[in-house]
Design a protein around this motif. Structure first.
Motif, PDB file in Angstrom:
ATOM      1  N   THR A  57       1.315  -1.323  -0.580  1.00  0.00           N
ATOM      2  CA  THR A  57       0.207   0.544   0.179  1.00  0.00           C
ATOM      3  C   THR A  57       0.929   1.274   0.280  1.00  0.00           C
ATOM      4  OG1 THR A  57      -0.380   0.194   2.302  1.00  0.00           O
ATOM      5  CG2 THR A  57      -1.667  -1.189   1.569  1.00  0.00           C
ATOM      6  N   PHE A  58       0.309   2.659  -0.414  1.00  0.00           N
ATOM      7  CA  PHE A  58       0.978   4.072  -0.474  1.00  0.00           C
ATOM      8  C   PHE A  58       1.567   3.977   1.506  1.00  0.00           C
ATOM      9  CE2 PHE A  58       1.666   7.927   0.038  1.00  0.00           C
ATOM     10  CZ  PHE A  58       1.777   8.571  -1.101  1.00  0.00           C
ATOM     11  N   SER A  59       1.043   4.104   2.143  1.00  0.00           N
ATOM     12  CA  SER A  59       1.600   3.998   3.039  1.00  0.00           C
ATOM     13  C   SER A  59       2.118   3.517   3.689  1.00  0.00           C
ATOM     14  CB  SER A  59       0.056   4.075   4.199  1.00  0.00           C
ATOM     15  OG  SER A  59      -0.421   3.029   4.131  1.00  0.00           O
ATOM     16  N   ARG A  60       2.471   1.407   3.412  1.00  0.00           N
ATOM     17  CA  ARG A  60       3.332   1.027   3.893  1.00  0.00           C
ATOM     18  C   ARG A  60       4.273   1.841   2.714  1.00  0.00           C
ATOM     19  NH1 ARG A  60       5.982  -2.086   7.331  1.00  0.00           N
ATOM     20  NH2 ARG A  60       7.372  -3.700   5.914  1.00  0.00           N
ATOM     21  N   ARG A  61       4.589   1.755   1.896  1.00  0.00           N
ATOM     22  CA  ARG A  61       6.045   2.229   0.715  1.00  0.00           C
ATOM     23  C   ARG A  61       6.718   3.240   2.082  1.00  0.00           C
ATOM     24  NH1 ARG A  61       5.626  -0.464  -3.915  1.00  0.00           N
ATOM     25  NH2 ARG A  61       3.392  -1.534  -4.686  1.00  0.00           N
ATOM     26  N   ALA A  62       5.402   4.216   2.096  1.00  0.00           N
ATOM     27  CA  ALA A  62       5.725   5.413   3.169  1.00  0.00           C
ATOM     28  C   ALA A  62       6.519   5.371   4.040  1.00  0.00           C
ATOM     29  CB  ALA A  62       4.854   6.401   3.405  1.00  0.00           C
ATOM     30  N   VAL A  63       6.898   4.389   5.057  1.00  0.00           N
ATOM     31  CA  VAL A  63       7.342   3.371   6.281  1.00  0.00           C
ATOM     32  C   VAL A  63       8.520   2.985   5.978  1.00  0.00           C
ATOM     33  CG1 VAL A  63       6.478   2.147   8.342  1.00  0.00           C
ATOM     34  CG2 VAL A  63       4.601   3.509   7.548  1.00  0.00           C
ATOM     35  N   LEU A  64       8.180   2.458   4.494  1.00  0.00           N
ATOM     36  CA  LEU A  64       9.597   1.802   4.561  1.00  0.00           C
ATOM     37  C   LEU A  64      10.548   2.631   3.934  1.00  0.00           C
ATOM     38  CD1 LEU A  64       8.009  -1.520   2.420  1.00  0.00           C
ATOM     39  CD2 LEU A  64       9.213  -1.495   4.768  1.00  0.00           C
ATOM     40  N   ILE A  65       9.948   3.793   3.162  1.00  0.00           N
ATOM     41  CA  ILE A  65      10.774   4.850   2.871  1.00  0.00           C
ATOM     42  C   ILE A  65      11.504   5.479   3.725  1.00  0.00           C
ATOM     43  CG2 ILE A  65      11.762   6.985   1.367  1.00  0.00           C
ATOM     44  CD1 ILE A  65       9.136   6.090  -0.741  1.00  0.00           C
ATOM     45  N   ALA A  66      11.236   5.510   5.410  1.00  0.00           N
ATOM     46  CA  ALA A  66      11.177   6.431   5.972  1.00  0.00           C
ATOM     47  C   ALA A  66      12.347   5.879   7.137  1.00  0.00           C
ATOM     48  CB  ALA A  66      10.404   6.816   7.112  1.00  0.00           C
ATOM     49  N   LEU A  67      12.443   3.996   7.620  1.00  0.00           N
ATOM     50  CA  LEU A  67      13.456   3.114   7.744  1.00  0.00           C
ATOM     51  C   LEU A  67      14.197   2.842   6.494  1.00  0.00           C
ATOM     52  CD1 LEU A  67      10.580   0.325   8.605  1.00  0.00           C
ATOM     53  CD2 LEU A  67      11.749   1.893  10.529  1.00  0.00           C
ATOM     54  N   PHE A  68      14.635   2.755   5.688  1.00  0.00           N
ATOM     55  CA  PHE A  68      15.505   2.715   4.494  1.00  0.00           C
ATOM     56  C   PHE A  68      16.321   4.110   4.482  1.00  0.00           C
ATOM     57  CE2 PHE A  68      13.769  -0.558   3.163  1.00  0.00           C
ATOM     58  CZ  PHE A  68      14.732  -1.999   2.713  1.00  0.00           C
ATOM     59  N   ALA A  69      15.924   5.696   5.407  1.00  0.00           N
ATOM     60  CA  ALA A  69      16.374   7.045   5.321  1.00  0.00           C
ATOM     61  C   ALA A  69      17.181   6.662   6.375  1.00  0.00           C
ATOM     62  CB  ALA A  69      15.652   7.678   5.138  1.00  0.00           C
ATOM     63  N   ILE A  70      16.775   6.181   7.749  1.00  0.00           N
ATOM     64  CA  ILE A  70      17.689   5.947   8.545  1.00  0.00           C
ATOM     65  C   ILE A  70      18.683   4.647   8.311  1.00  0.00           C
ATOM     66  CG2 ILE A  70      17.543   5.101  11.359  1.00  0.00           C
ATOM     67  CD1 ILE A  70      14.535   6.316  11.154  1.00  0.00           C
ATOM     68  N   GLY A  71      17.897   3.461   8.538  1.00  0.00           N
ATOM     69  CA  GLY A  71      18.433   2.361   8.001  1.00  0.00           C
ATOM     70  C   GLY A  71      20.152   3.277   7.056  1.00  0.00           C
ATOM     71  N   SER A  72      19.945   3.492   5.745  1.00  0.00           N
ATOM     72  CA  SER A  72      20.914   4.155   4.642  1.00  0.00           C
ATOM     73  C   SER A  72      21.835   4.629   5.949  1.00  0.00           C
ATOM     74  CB  SER A  72      20.337   4.963   3.774  1.00  0.00           C
ATOM     75  OG  SER A  72      19.374   3.898   2.621  1.00  0.00           O
ATOM     76  N   LEU A  73      21.290   5.997   6.277  1.00  0.00           N
ATOM     77  CA  LEU A  73      22.469   6.846   6.854  1.00  0.00           C
ATOM     78  C   LEU A  73      23.255   6.352   8.388  1.00  0.00           C
ATOM     79  CD1 LEU A  73      23.083   9.830   7.709  1.00  0.00           C
ATOM     80  CD2 LEU A  73      20.798   9.340   9.488  1.00  0.00           C
ATOM     81  N   ALA A  74      22.706   5.373   8.589  1.00  0.00           N
ATOM     82  CA  ALA A  74      23.547   4.348   9.910  1.00  0.00           C
ATOM     83  C   ALA A  74      24.111   3.395   9.257  1.00  0.00           C
ATOM     84  CB  ALA A  74      22.058   3.733  10.365  1.00  0.00           C
ATOM     85  N   MET A  75      24.153   2.974   7.953  1.00  0.00           N
ATOM     86  CA  MET A  75      25.053   2.270   7.544  1.00  0.00           C
ATOM     87  C   MET A  75      25.870   1.883   6.464  1.00  0.00           C
ATOM     88  SD  MET A  75      23.756  -1.008   9.094  1.00  0.00           S
ATOM     89  CE  MET A  75      25.162  -2.292   7.531  1.00  0.00           C
ATOM     90  N   ARG A  76      25.167   3.292   5.439  1.00  0.00           N
ATOM     91  CA  ARG A  76      26.159   4.482   4.953  1.00  0.00           C
ATOM     92  C   ARG A  76      27.844   4.179   6.021  1.00  0.00           C
ATOM     93  NH1 ARG A  76      28.269  10.391   4.164  1.00  0.00           N
ATOM     94  NH2 ARG A  76      29.308   9.896   2.314  1.00  0.00           N
ATOM     95  N   SER A  77      27.342   5.239   7.126  1.00  0.00           N
ATOM     96  CA  SER A  77      27.963   5.425   8.202  1.00  0.00           C
ATOM     97  C   SER A  77      28.962   4.390   8.446  1.00  0.00           C
ATOM     98  CB  SER A  77      27.523   6.086   9.171  1.00  0.00           C
ATOM     99  OG  SER A  77      27.120   7.879   8.999  1.00  0.00           O
ATOM    100  N   ALA A  78      28.492   2.796   8.334  1.00  0.00           N
ATOM    101  CA  ALA A  78      29.288   1.961   8.613  1.00  0.00           C
ATOM    102  C   ALA A  78      30.124   1.166   7.405  1.00  0.00           C
ATOM    103  CB  ALA A  78      28.357   0.989   9.198  1.00  0.00           C
ATOM    104  N   GLY A  79      29.744   1.573   6.922  1.00  0.00           N
ATOM    105  CA  GLY A  79      30.620   1.348   5.454  1.00  0.00           C
ATOM    106  C   GLY A  79      31.888   2.138   5.818  1.00  0.00           C
ATOM    107  N   CYS A  80      31.366   3.256   5.877  1.00  0.00           N
ATOM    108  CA  CYS A  80      32.888   4.643   5.908  1.00  0.00           C
ATOM    109  C   CYS A  80      34.115   3.752   6.629  1.00  0.00           C
ATOM    110  CB  CYS A  80      32.764   6.165   6.163  1.00  0.00           C
ATOM    111  SG  CYS A  80      31.781   6.368   4.608  1.00  0.00           S
TER     112      CYS A  80
END
Length: 306
Positions: A57-80
């Motif tokens: 659903t649209f709302s589920r996609r919005a939640v996933l994008i928010a989660l991926f934003a947090i995860g991307s920030l953390a994991m990109r920093s971890a990779g660095c």
């Protein structure tokens, strides 16, 4: 080959970083929070995957994008952090990276490991909010993060390994939204890998002289004499594979005008490329964020209207 001799670095110790407490600054720089480009380049393929997938659903996609934003920030920093631990001695010999916290001695390896542990905890908390199929994919993502810094020591294709690593957000996003992986997911991942191979090769043109001096391998050095054809081949392959994924996903026709615009943005990078100009290479590298945003807008539009 003659290269510019103007001192060049992509570290941004000014701006909001300079207003933070002095003790925090080396850790913020180590996590690359001064440069959000890398976080965007990790997040955007995840958004592509979330948008391409059917069933959510649209709302589920919005939640996933928010989660991926947090995860991307953390994991990109971890990779660095992982990359800088591996490369601290190499970085100290390269003009662009000599000021990095581990290379300069502003942060110790032990302190970097504590930061890495905290970032991985954040990543794990995000992962626990995703479907079980993402838990199955996560170990492969972590393996790629760990192996990427070693690639430049054993192969001329570390930028390709980077593509597999940073591009992994695409299948993760698709799996999170669709609950499965399929041919659309495979085409998306392959196209993302080629796109990232292209832009990371452009990024690597900044360091060719230093890399040659200290014996670091890269696709940038390997293809320096045929830089424009190589980047053109990467971007053309990426555009074709991403177009195939879009077509197979059955999105609304409205996806195509914006998708075409995003392709023209890649063409602009090819035309303007000058490997003897490090500042221009960095600027072209950064232009992949607006490219990814335009493509994400196209996919979201196409999915919403489908």
């Amino acid at each position: 080959m003659t290269r510019e001799t103007v001192p060049h670095t992509d570290i941004r110790a000014h701006g909001w970083i300079a207003r933070m407490p002095r003790a925090w600054r080396p850790y913020l720089l180590l996590a690359r929070l001064d440069r959000p480009v890398g976080t965007w380049l990790l997040l955007l393929p995840g958004i592509w995957g979330i948008a391409l997938a059917e069933g959510a659903t649209f709302s589920r996609r919005a939640v996933l994008i928010a989660l991926f934003a947090i995860g991307s920030l953390a994991m990109r920093s971890a990779g660095c952090v992982v990359n800088d631990i591996w490369d601290r001695k190499i970085d100290a010999q390269v003009a662009r990276t000599a000021g990095r916290p581990l290379a300069s001695g502003a942060v110790s390896v032990l302190q970097a490991l504590w930061l890495l542990a905290a970032l991985l905890v954040i990543g794990a908390l995000v992962l626990f909010q995703l479907p079980a199929i993402c838990w199955a994919l996560a170990p492969l993502a972590l393996l790629l993060v760990g192996l990427y810094p070693a690639a430049k020591r054993v192969t001329w294709w570390p930028q390709l390994v980077m593509g597999f690593t940073f591009g992994f957000g695409a299948p993760m996003g698709y799996a999170a939204a669709a609950g499965r992986v399929d041919w659309v997911c495979a085409l998306l991942y392959a196209g993302t890998i080629l796109w990232q191979l292209g832009f990371d090769t452009i990024y690597g043109f900044q360091d060719m002289d230093d890399d040659a001096r200290i014996g670091v391998r890269s696709t940038s050095r390997l293809w320096a004499t045929q830089a424009r054809p190589f980047i053109a081949a990467c971007y053309t392959g990426a555009a074709l594979l991403l177009s195939a994924a879009i077509a197979l996903a059955g999105l609304h026709w409205s996806v195509w005008p914006l998708a075409l615009l995003s392709s023209l943005m890649l063409v602009s990078q090819i035309v303007r490329l000058d490997i003897r100009n490090p500042a221009l290479c960095l600027m072209l590298f950064r232009q992949n964020v607006p490219f990814g945003m335009v493509l994400a807008a196209a996919l979201i539009c196409g999915r919403v209207l489908s």
